[in-house]
Design a protein around this motif. Structure first.
Motif, PDB file in Angstrom:
ATOM      1  N   SER A  54       6.152  -3.871   3.349  1.00  0.00           N
ATOM      2  CA  SER A  54       5.483  -3.098   4.401  1.00  0.00           C
ATOM      3  C   SER A  54       6.479  -2.623   5.452  1.00  0.00           C
ATOM      4  O   SER A  54       7.265  -3.417   5.960  1.00  0.00           O
ATOM      5  N   GLN A  55       6.438  -1.363   5.765  1.00  0.00           N
ATOM      6  CA  GLN A  55       7.279  -0.834   6.844  1.00  0.00           C
ATOM      7  C   GLN A  55       6.821  -1.407   8.172  1.00  0.00           C
ATOM      8  O   GLN A  55       7.586  -2.045   8.873  1.00  0.00           O
ATOM      9  N   SER A  56       5.554  -1.166   8.499  1.00  0.00           N
ATOM     10  CA  SER A  56       5.050  -1.527   9.830  1.00  0.00           C
ATOM     11  C   SER A  56       4.884  -3.036  10.000  1.00  0.00           C
ATOM     12  O   SER A  56       4.971  -3.553  11.112  1.00  0.00           O
TER      13      SER A  56
ATOM     14  N   VAL B 204       4.779  10.233  10.021  1.00  0.00           N
ATOM     15  CA  VAL B 204       3.773   9.491   9.255  1.00  0.00           C
ATOM     16  C   VAL B 204       4.244   9.284   7.809  1.00  0.00           C
ATOM     17  O   VAL B 204       4.106   8.194   7.252  1.00  0.00           O
TER      18      VAL B 204
ATOM     19  N   GLU C 220       0.586  14.554   0.798  1.00  0.00           N
ATOM     20  CA  GLU C 220       0.217  14.096   2.140  1.00  0.00           C
ATOM     21  C   GLU C 220       0.678  15.045   3.232  1.00  0.00           C
ATOM     22  O   GLU C 220       0.001  15.194   4.229  1.00  0.00           O
TER      23      GLU C 220
ATOM     24  N   THR D 167      -0.063  -3.404   8.271  1.00  0.00           N
ATOM     25  CA  THR D 167      -1.095  -2.817   7.425  1.00  0.00           C
ATOM     26  C   THR D 167      -2.155  -3.880   7.090  1.00  0.00           C
ATOM     27  O   THR D 167      -1.827  -4.930   6.531  1.00  0.00           O
TER      28      THR D 167
ATOM     29  N   THR E 198       6.579   8.305   5.097  1.00  0.00           N
ATOM     30  CA  THR E 198       7.759   7.429   5.117  1.00  0.00           C
ATOM     31  C   THR E 198       8.889   8.004   4.274  1.00  0.00           C
ATOM     32  O   THR E 198       8.666   8.588   3.210  1.00  0.00           O
TER      33      THR E 198
ATOM     34  N   LYS F  24       4.184  12.141  -1.519  1.00  0.00           N
ATOM     35  CA  LYS F  24       4.888  12.813  -0.418  1.00  0.00           C
ATOM     36  C   LYS F  24       4.420  14.256  -0.302  1.00  0.00           C
ATOM     37  O   LYS F  24       4.104  14.732   0.775  1.00  0.00           O
TER      38      LYS F  24
ATOM     39  N   CYS G 273       0.841  -1.205   0.000  1.00  0.00           N
ATOM     40  CA  CYS G 273       0.000   0.000   0.000  1.00  0.00           C
ATOM     41  C   CYS G 273       0.875   1.253   0.000  1.00  0.00           C
ATOM     42  O   CYS G 273       1.987   1.241   0.529  1.00  0.00           O
ATOM     43  N   GLY G 274       0.348   2.314  -0.535  1.00  0.00           N
ATOM     44  CA  GLY G 274       0.973   3.639  -0.424  1.00  0.00           C
ATOM     45  C   GLY G 274       2.390   3.669  -0.960  1.00  0.00           C
ATOM     46  O   GLY G 274       2.677   3.199  -2.064  1.00  0.00           O
ATOM     47  N   SER G 275       3.293   4.222  -0.175  1.00  0.00           N
ATOM     48  CA  SER G 275       4.685   4.351  -0.615  1.00  0.00           C
ATOM     49  C   SER G 275       5.321   2.981  -0.843  1.00  0.00           C
ATOM     50  O   SER G 275       6.170   2.836  -1.726  1.00  0.00           O
TER      51      SER G 275
END
Ligand code: F6R
Length: 364
Positions: free
Chosen positions: A103-105, A154, A244, A108, A156, A241, A56-58
């Motif tokens: 995924s960073q976290s 928030v 957001e 997600t 990344t 970036k 997702c996202g970045s």
């Protein structure tokens, strides 16, 4: 805790040389890429008929870069999906598919659900994750950790850069196993990868140049990021970036696609950020720059030191150090992050905690 910086985002941008070095160097031994973390064998890699990337996202934007890299180096077809779309389109995924999750976290919800769906369909799963022991890491067959350290802002930055570094390691590793690159090319990529941290450092040393450009543009209403191939992938990240954290409306477009509709939005003074790091596509990009300039756009060009002739076509130009073109996304992302950061700061936005956003999105 912000280490003397005004915001976590600034600290994390500045930590990138170290984060990228910490992610790459433990995986290089005696001139070879060694991925002790994963159990995939050469035979298993040879059996994959495609790679399906979900994020997702970045992290999805890293996946878009990865598609170009894997296809070019390892000659495996690659699909990239936004995780929330993956499950509902009945993806053609089976035992011969490698599903690569980014995924960073590692928490997600959409990405975790997509990973579980991929496993249900029989795919082999490999994840690139920053948080050790997170749900995505635990549920994947193999994990390669990014060693970015905790990311608080928030938006990344260092997680993106380290995910990209892992993509390069993995793609070059696969290509060598599959015999799609020569030993000479293999060795040259390893040398180039080692140089990335110091090149990122050089960009950070010149951050005032980007601050100056931000001061010129922080009041604009609309921004269009355009590029081709890898530069298109970078446009996606540059645009996300900016919007957001600065709340400026921005869009990313494949440069060649602009004339199929979107160019109608270009008017006097619209800012276009033209990414043109890829020498093969440079002339084509300059044609697109001429198209938007003819409609009144103000153009900021971003390229490498190899393409200084960009100054002839654009109103402003920014350069990153020269590198193998495949690796330029690792450098080009840094000025894009800094630009967003400074614009957001000049607009007085809450940089580390933009409105409506959470660091980890745990609802589907
Ligand atoms: C953008 C950003 C988000 C995340 C996305 C995925 O700056 O941070 O788009 O990339 O929410 O998060 P992870 O990587 O934790 O799965």
């Amino acid at each position: 805790e912000k280490g003397g910086y005004e915001h976590f985002m600034a600290k994390e941008i500045m930590e990138q040389p170290k984060a990228v070095r910490d992610t790459i160097s433990p995986r290089l031994k005696d001139g070879r890429i060694v991925l002790d973390d994963i159990t995939l064998t050469k035979e298993e890699i040879e059996r994959f008929s495609k790679i399906s990337i979900v994020a997702c996202g970045s992290a999805y934007h890293v996946g878009v870069v990865a598609k170009y890299i894997f296809e070019k180096l390892a000659r495996i077809p690659v699909e990239v999906d936004v995780a929330s779309e993956f499950r509902y389109r009945e993806p053609v995924v089976n035992e011969q598919t490698l599903v690569l999750v980014i995924s960073q976290s590692g928490e997600t919800a959409d990405t975790l659900a997509a990973l579980r769906e991929a496993k249900r369909l029989g795919a082999r799963t490999l994840s690139i994750v920053n948080v050790v022991g997170s749900s995505i890491a635990n549920d994947s067959d193999d994990v390669i950790y990014t060693w970015a350290g905790p990311e608080i802002a928030v938006a990344t930055t260092k997680a993106y850069s380290t995910q990209l570094a892992v993509v390069y390691l993995l793609a070059v590793y696969f290509a060598e196993k599959l015999g799609t690159i020569s030993q000479e090319v293999y060795a040259s990529y390893i040398e180039e990868l080692k140089l990335l941290p110091e090149k990122i450092e050089k960009i950070l040393e010149n951050k005032e140049d980007i601050q100056y450009l931000a001061s010129k543009f922080f009041n604009v209403k609309d921004v269009f990021f355009i590029g081709r191939n890898l530069d298109y992938a970078m446009s996606l990240e540059g645009s996300l970036k900016l919007k957001e954290i600065s709340y400026i409306h921005s869009e990313a477009y494949a440069a060649g696609e602009l004339k199929h509709g979107t160019i109608s939005l270009i008017e006097d003074g619209t800012l276009v950020i033209a990414l043109a790091t890829q020498t093969k596509l440079f002339e084509k990009m300059m044609s697109n720059v001429k198209e938007v300039k003819a409609r009144g756009a103000m153009v900021l060009g971003l390229t490498s030191e190899d393409n200084r002739m960009i100054e002839k076509e654009t109103d402003y130009a920014l350069y990153v150090p020269s590198a193998d073109e495949m690796l330029l996304p690792s450098l080009a992302v840094v000025p894009l992050q800094l630009f967003s950061y400074y614009v957001s700061s000049m607009k007085g936005c809450d940089i580390d905690k933009p409105r409506n956003l959470a660091k980890s999105v745990t609802v589907e």
